[in-house]
Design a protein around this motif. Structure first.
Motif, mmCIF file in Angstrom:
data_model
loop_
_atom_site.group_PDB
_atom_site.id
_atom_site.type_symbol
_atom_site.label_atom_id
_atom_site.label_comp_id
_atom_site.label_asym_id
_atom_site.label_seq_id
_atom_site.Cartn_x
_atom_site.Cartn_y
_atom_site.Cartn_z
ATOM 1 N N ASP A 98 1.409 2.539 10.912
ATOM 2 C CA ASP A 98 0.429 3.504 10.413
ATOM 3 C C ASP A 98 0.524 3.611 8.895
ATOM 4 O O ASP A 98 1.583 3.413 8.293
ATOM 5 N N ARG A 99 -0.598 3.963 8.265
ATOM 6 C CA ARG A 99 -0.647 4.079 6.795
ATOM 7 C C ARG A 99 -0.458 5.537 6.392
ATOM 8 O O ARG A 99 -1.146 6.427 6.898
ATOM 9 N N ALA A 147 -0.586 7.766 3.022
ATOM 10 C CA ALA A 147 -0.972 7.813 1.616
ATOM 11 C C ALA A 147 -0.221 8.943 0.915
ATOM 12 O O ALA A 147 0.058 9.984 1.516
ATOM 13 N N VAL A 161 3.514 2.316 6.740
ATOM 14 C CA VAL A 161 3.140 1.602 5.525
ATOM 15 C C VAL A 161 2.729 2.620 4.468
ATOM 16 O O VAL A 161 1.884 3.482 4.715
ATOM 17 N N VAL A 192 0.986 4.023 1.113
ATOM 18 C CA VAL A 192 -0.213 3.776 0.296
ATOM 19 C C VAL A 192 -0.194 4.750 -0.887
ATOM 20 O O VAL A 192 -0.705 5.868 -0.793
ATOM 21 N N SER A 250 -7.970 2.043 3.690
ATOM 22 C CA SER A 250 -6.608 1.780 4.164
ATOM 23 C C SER A 250 -6.386 2.277 5.587
ATOM 24 O O SER A 250 -5.345 1.997 6.183
ATOM 25 N N ALA A 284 -5.841 5.378 6.449
ATOM 26 C CA ALA A 284 -4.672 6.245 6.343
ATOM 27 C C ALA A 284 -4.621 7.223 7.510
ATOM 28 O O ALA A 284 -5.608 7.907 7.816
ATOM 29 N N CYS A 301 -2.065 11.850 4.708
ATOM 30 C CA CYS A 301 -2.031 11.828 3.242
ATOM 31 C C CYS A 301 -1.259 13.041 2.742
ATOM 32 O O CYS A 301 -1.581 14.181 3.094
ATOM 33 N N GLN A 313 3.845 -1.754 2.036
ATOM 34 C CA GLN A 313 2.961 -1.064 1.091
ATOM 35 C C GLN A 313 1.559 -1.658 1.107
ATOM 36 O O GLN A 313 1.383 -2.858 1.351
ATOM 37 N N VAL A 314 0.596 -0.789 0.798
ATOM 38 C CA VAL A 314 -0.725 -1.224 0.368
ATOM 39 C C VAL A 314 -0.912 -0.632 -1.019
ATOM 40 O O VAL A 314 -1.041 0.584 -1.176
ATOM 41 N N LEU A 322 -1.264 -6.233 -0.083
ATOM 42 C CA LEU A 322 -0.346 -6.061 1.035
ATOM 43 C C LEU A 322 1.023 -6.636 0.671
ATOM 44 O O LEU A 322 1.163 -7.839 0.439
ATOM 45 N N LEU A 364 -6.102 -6.419 1.676
ATOM 46 C CA LEU A 364 -6.439 -5.766 2.939
ATOM 47 C C LEU A 364 -7.917 -5.949 3.264
ATOM 48 O O LEU A 364 -8.788 -5.628 2.455
#
Length: 520
Positions: free
Chosen positions: A52-53, A55, A77, A79, A97, A99, A102, A160-161, A175, A368
Motif C-alpha cells: 500500500d502507498r 503519502a 511504499v 510517497v 499513486s 495512496a 496520507c 518509494q514513489v 519507483l 509509475l
C-alpha cells in the motif's frame, strides 16, 4: 538490504545514542525504533498493509521520519509529497499513486481543502487546528501499543514513489526498491567518509530525494546523528550548526549564499563543519571564492544527480572547487557509471557537447503507470538518459551547458515550463504563453513568462500571479512577465525557446534579500 533491517542494525549498535535533534527535543535510536513500531500499528489499524502507498506531506519533523519507518515496517511504499504544492497538485499525486493513507502537517493551508479517497491523518501542532476533521498521527503513535509486525520485505520490494516533473507537465512517480535506496545511502556515506560521529543537518525539504535518500538514510546507515531544521531560514541554519556542532550539511547554492547577507554572520561558530555539500546548480569561480572566504574553509563539494538515479551521479570534490568552478566534476560517485554521448551514441570528444547518461544499481525501476516514459528514459543497453547536455573539457570534467528538456532549476527546486504554461494559458487576457528560465546569480534560474496578449487586453503581472496562486507552488510562479507580439515557432508550430532565451534570457540581478519572501 531492506531499509528497516538497515535501521534496526544501527539501532542495535547504538540504542542510547542520539539519533535526532529537533529544536529542544532529542530522540535516541531506541526511541525512534519504538515509535516507528507504534506508527506501524497505527497505520495497520487503518488498513495499511504490504504494497500500500502511504503519502507524507510534512515539514522536516520527527514524525515524518517516524511515519516513513512505520510504513516501511509494514512493507508499505512511501510517497513523499512536496509541502509547497497546491490543492490540485496534491490531489493528482494522491490519485496517481493510489495512496491508501496520507499524513499531512496541519499547519499547511491545503490540509483542510484536499479532496481524496485516502485516509488523512494530521501531524504537527494541533493548536488552532482542531477542526481539521481527521485524527492526529503524533498523538495516535504515543497512545498506541505496538503489535507483532511482519518480517521485512525483500530487497527488491518497492520502497518509494518519488515524484518528479515530466515533460507533459504532470509529475512522474519514480519507483525505487529497498535495494536501490540502500545503495544510494551506502554510496553517499562512502563518498563522504561518514562515521557514527558525524552530525548531519537536514535543512532542505526532506521530501526531496537527496535529503531523504542520500543524507538521512546515509546517516542512519552509519549510526550518525541527524539534526532537523523544520524549514530553512538563513539564521536558523547557522544557529543549528553552531548549537548542535554539525559536521555535514547539504543545500542548494542559495542556502549557502543567503546567510552571508546577515549582519552577524561572522559571530556564528561554524568550526565543527568538515564538509559543505551543495547541489541543484554549479557555483562559478567568483561565488566559490566568496563562499570560501566568508565561511573560512575550502571544504565545499558539489553533487550532481537526479531523482531517477537515486539520486546519484557525479561530484566535484573540494580540491577542484576553484580550479574547475562551474563543473559538476569528472568522477562519478562510487558504484555509478557516467558517460557523455553524441546523438548517435558515440563518445563525445573534448570540447564537444553531448548528453549525460548514467547507470547504477540505485536507478529507479521505472515510472509509475508510464511504460512509454520508462522506455524513453533508458537506452537499449540500460543507461539513463539525463536530458542534460554537457561539454567535456580536456581534463575530462563535465560542464552542463543546457537541457534537452525545458527544466528550470530555481533555488534547488525543479520547475517544468510546460506545467506553468498549462496553468497560465487559460487566463482570458492571454493569447499565447511560453515559460523559460533566466540565469540568476543566486537562484541558478528564475522563472519568466513570455506572453502574447489578446487584442485589446493589457495583462497585469500581479493579476497573473494571483491567477496562479492556487494552482501552482509559489516557487513555480513566474517572477517576471515579458510582453511580445508573437512567439517564435517553426512551420509545424513548435515553439523555438532557444530564441526566447537568447533574446530575453539575460541574467537577473542578485536578489539574496528576497530569499524568504520568494521561497516561503
Amino acid at each position: 538490504m531492506n531499509l528497516i533491517s538497515m535501521f534496526d542494525e544501527s539501532a542495535s549498535r547504538w540504542p542510547t545514542k542520539t539519533l535526532l535533534h529537533y529544536g529542544d527535543e532529542a530522540f535516541s535510536y531506541a526511541q525512534i525504533q519504538a515509535l516507528s513500531c507504534r506508527a506501524a500499528q497505527v497505520l495497520r489499524d487503518r488498513g495499511v498493509g504490504q504494497g500500500d502507498r502511504v503519502a507524507l506531506m510534512c515539514f522536516n519533523t520527527p514524525y515524518f521520519l517516524i511515519g516513513v519507518l512505520g510504513a516501511l515496517r509494514l512493507g508499505a511504499v512511501v510517497v513523499p509529497v512536496n509541502h509547497k504544492l497546491q490543492k490540485p497538485e496534491v490531489e493528482f499525486i494522491l490519485r496517481h499513486s493510489d495512496a491508501r493513507l496520507c499524513i499531512i502537517d496541519v499547519a499547511l493551508g491545503v490540509a483542510q481543502r484536499i479532496e481524496t479517497e485516502a485516509c488523512l491523518l494530521g501531524t504537527g501542532d494541533m493548536a488552532g487546528a482542531a477542526d481539521v476533521g481527521f485524527d492526529h498521527f503524533d498523538t495516535l503513535v504515543q497512545r498506541t501499543e505496538a503489535g507483532e509486525l511482519p518480517a521485512p520485505v525483500g530487497d527488491e520490494a518497492l520502497a518509494q514513489v518519488l515524484y518528479t516533473s515530466g515533460t507533459t507537465g504532470q509529475p512522474k512517480g519514480c519507483l525505487h526498491s529497498h535495494r536501490a535506496v540502500f545503495t544510494t545511502a551506502l554510496v553517499c556515506s562512502a563518498a563522504l567518509s561518514m562515521t557514527h560521529n558525524d552530525r548531519m543537518l537536514i535543512a532542505m525539504p526532506i521530501w526531496h530525494a537527496a535529503p531523504l535518500n542520500n543524507w538521512t538514510f546515509g546517516t542512519l546507515l552509519m549510526g550518525g546523528t541527524l539534526v532537523f531544521l523544520r524549514e530553512y531560514a538563513p539564521r536558523g541554519f547557522l544557529e543549528a550548526i553552531a548549537r548542535h556542532r554539525v559536521t555535514l550539511t547539504f543545500g542548494a547554492p542559495i542556502a549557502l549564499l543567503a546567510p552571508l547577507e546577515l549582519a552577524d554572520f561572522d559571530s556564528h561558530d561554524l568550526g565543527s563543519m568538515r564538509l559543505w555539500i551543495y547541489g541543484g546548480g554549479p557555483l562559478g569561480e567568483d561565488m566559490a571564492k566568496r563562499l570560501m572566504q566568508r565561511y573560512r574553509t575550502t571544504q565545499f563539494m558539489q553533487v550532481y544527480g537526479m531523482t531517477e538515479m537515486g539520486p546519484l551521479g557525479t561530484a566535484l570534490f573540494p580540491e577542484d572547487a576553484l580550479r574547475k568552478a562551474g563543473s559538476i566534476g569528472r568522477s562519478s560517485l562510487p558504484g555509478v557509471q557516467v558517460r557523455v554521448v553524441a546523438e548517435d551514441g558515440s563518445a563525445t570528444p573534448a570540447g564537444q557537447v553531448g548528453e549525460i547518461q548514467l547507470r547504477s544499481e540505485a536507478a529507479m525501476r521505472g515510472y509509475l503507470n508510464d511504460a512509454e516514459a520508462t522506455r524513453a528514459a533508458y537506452t537499449p543497453d540500460g543507461w539513463y538518459r539525463s536530458g542534460d547536455l554537457a561539454r567535456v573539457d580536456e581534463d575530462g570534467y563535465y560542464y552542463v551547458v543546457d537541457r534537452l528538456k525545458d527544466l528550470i532549476t530555481t533555488g534547488g527546486e525543479n520547475v517544468y515550463s510546460k506545467e506553468v504554461e498549462d496553468a497560465l494559458s487559460p487566463h482570458p487576457d492571454l493569447a499565447d504563453v511560453a515559460v523559460i528560465g533566466r540565469p540568476h546569480p543566486d537562484w541558478g534560474e528564475t522563472v519568466v513568462a513570455v506572453i502574447v496578449p489578446r487584442p485589446g487586453r493589457q495583462p497585469d503581472s500581479e493579476a497573473l500571479k494571483a491567477f496562479l496562486a492556487d494552482k501552482l507552488a509559489r516557487y513555480k510562479i513566474p517572477r517576471d512577465y515579458v510582453v511580445v507580439d508573437t512567439l517564435p515557432r517553426t512551420p509545424s508550430g513548435k515553439l523555438q525557446k532557444h530564441l526566447l532565451r537568447h533574446g530575453i534570457g539575460a541574467p537577473a540581478p542578485s536578489l539574496l534579500s528576497t530569499f524568504k519572501d520568494i521561497h516561503a
